[in-house]
Write a protein that holds these residues in place. Structure first.
Motif, short mmCIF file in Angstrom:
data_model
loop_
_atom_site.label_atom_id
_atom_site.label_comp_id
_atom_site.label_asym_id
_atom_site.label_seq_id
_atom_site.Cartn_x
_atom_site.Cartn_y
_atom_site.Cartn_z
N UNK A 1 -6.46 7.59 9.89
CA UNK A 1 -6.48 6.16 9.58
C UNK A 1 -6.38 5.99 8.08
N UNK A 2 -6.09 4.76 7.67
CA UNK A 2 -6.10 4.48 6.24
C UNK A 2 -7.53 4.16 5.82
N UNK A 3 -7.78 4.13 4.52
CA UNK A 3 -9.11 3.80 4.02
C UNK A 3 -9.00 2.70 2.97
N UNK A 4 -10.07 1.95 2.84
CA UNK A 4 -10.17 0.94 1.79
C UNK A 4 -11.36 1.28 0.90
N UNK A 5 -11.25 0.87 -0.35
CA UNK A 5 -12.29 1.15 -1.34
C UNK A 5 -12.87 -0.16 -1.85
N UNK A 6 -14.19 -0.23 -1.89
CA UNK A 6 -14.87 -1.42 -2.39
C UNK A 6 -15.86 -1.01 -3.48
#
Length: 252
Positions: A103-108
């Protein structure tokens, strides 16, 4: 890989240390509301992983990113975890997580602030501290200001200062101490949407911050960098940024 015992969790808490950045993970370790793992043998470790069993937050601390990934890659719920790491490890771990979960990932960005000066006063006559006499009031708070944690209303009030605005026998805005360590007290605020813009959260948080300082502790404020309203409230109270962490989230 074996989960740490409650006694070992306390040892890990001492290793991680008491800072504004570690307040959440220390609370998890000391309350026993977590799964914790280390790479190496206590106290000589190169990585630790502490998973909050209530919120699925995974707090990662390491001096070796490969050791940290070794702890993460065997987690069967990796896709559902919010991986909280030092910014220097975020890109490497993100790539590993993306490949592992397909899956893709997001960064916060998560910003941690501390109040290193006397709390600025924003007094309001309808803001007051809650006591044990207010347990039922807190237990019946509307969803938008309800404190969702493993703590009971009694435990919330005794953990640290709680301040609220009460209208028609109901809480409309609240600031509470979500965690306390030997050195720090973390503040969380919430206000029902129809009561926002009146300065209630600022006044309640100011009162809680003053009480935390009176206890000899440093108030802590943590939120995502996209939460502009929260950052503005912290700025009004005099908080100063002390560190940043990255949350990595897998997205299907």
């Amino acid at each position: 890989m074996e989960k740490l015992t409650p006694e070992e969790c306390l040892i890990l808490a001492d290793i991680i240390g008491d800072t504004p950045t570690t307040l959440n993970v220390l609370d998890c370790l000391k309350q026993g509301m977590c799964r914790a793992y280390v790479f190496g043998n206590l106290p000589d470790i190169t990585a630790s992983l502490v998973i909050d069993t209530l919120y699925d937050d995974a707090f990662c601390f390491a001096t070796d990113v490969d050791a940290l990934w070794h702890l993460l890659e065997f987690q069967t719920d990796l896709e559902s975890l919010n991986i909280n790491v030092d910014p220097i490890y975020a890109e490497t771990l993100g790539q590993h997580i993306s490949a592992k979960t397909d899956s893709s990932v997001k960064y916060y960005v998560e910003i941690h602030q501390a109040l290193l000066e006397p709390a600025r006063s924003y007094s309001n006559e309808i803001v007051r501290l809650l006591t044990l006499a207010d347990v039922e009031l807190l237990a019946n708070a509307p969803a938008g200001v309800r404190i969702n944690s493993y703590q009971t209303p009694q435990r919330t009030i005794t953990t640290g200062p709680v301040a609220a605005v009460i209208v028609n026998d109901s809480i409309v805005s609240i600031a509470h101490t979500y965690a306390c360590s030997d050195l720090h007290g973390g503040i969380s605020v919430s206000t029902l949407e129809e009561w926002r813009g009146k300065g209630y959260a600022t006044s309640a948080a100011s009162l809680v911050a003053q009480q935390i300082q009176a206890m000899g502790k440093v108030p802590v404020w943590s939120c995502g960098e996209e939460n502009i309203a929260s950052l503005r409230t912290a700025q009004k109270l005099g908080f100063t940024e002390v560190s940043r962490r990255i949350d990595i989230v897998a997205t299907s």
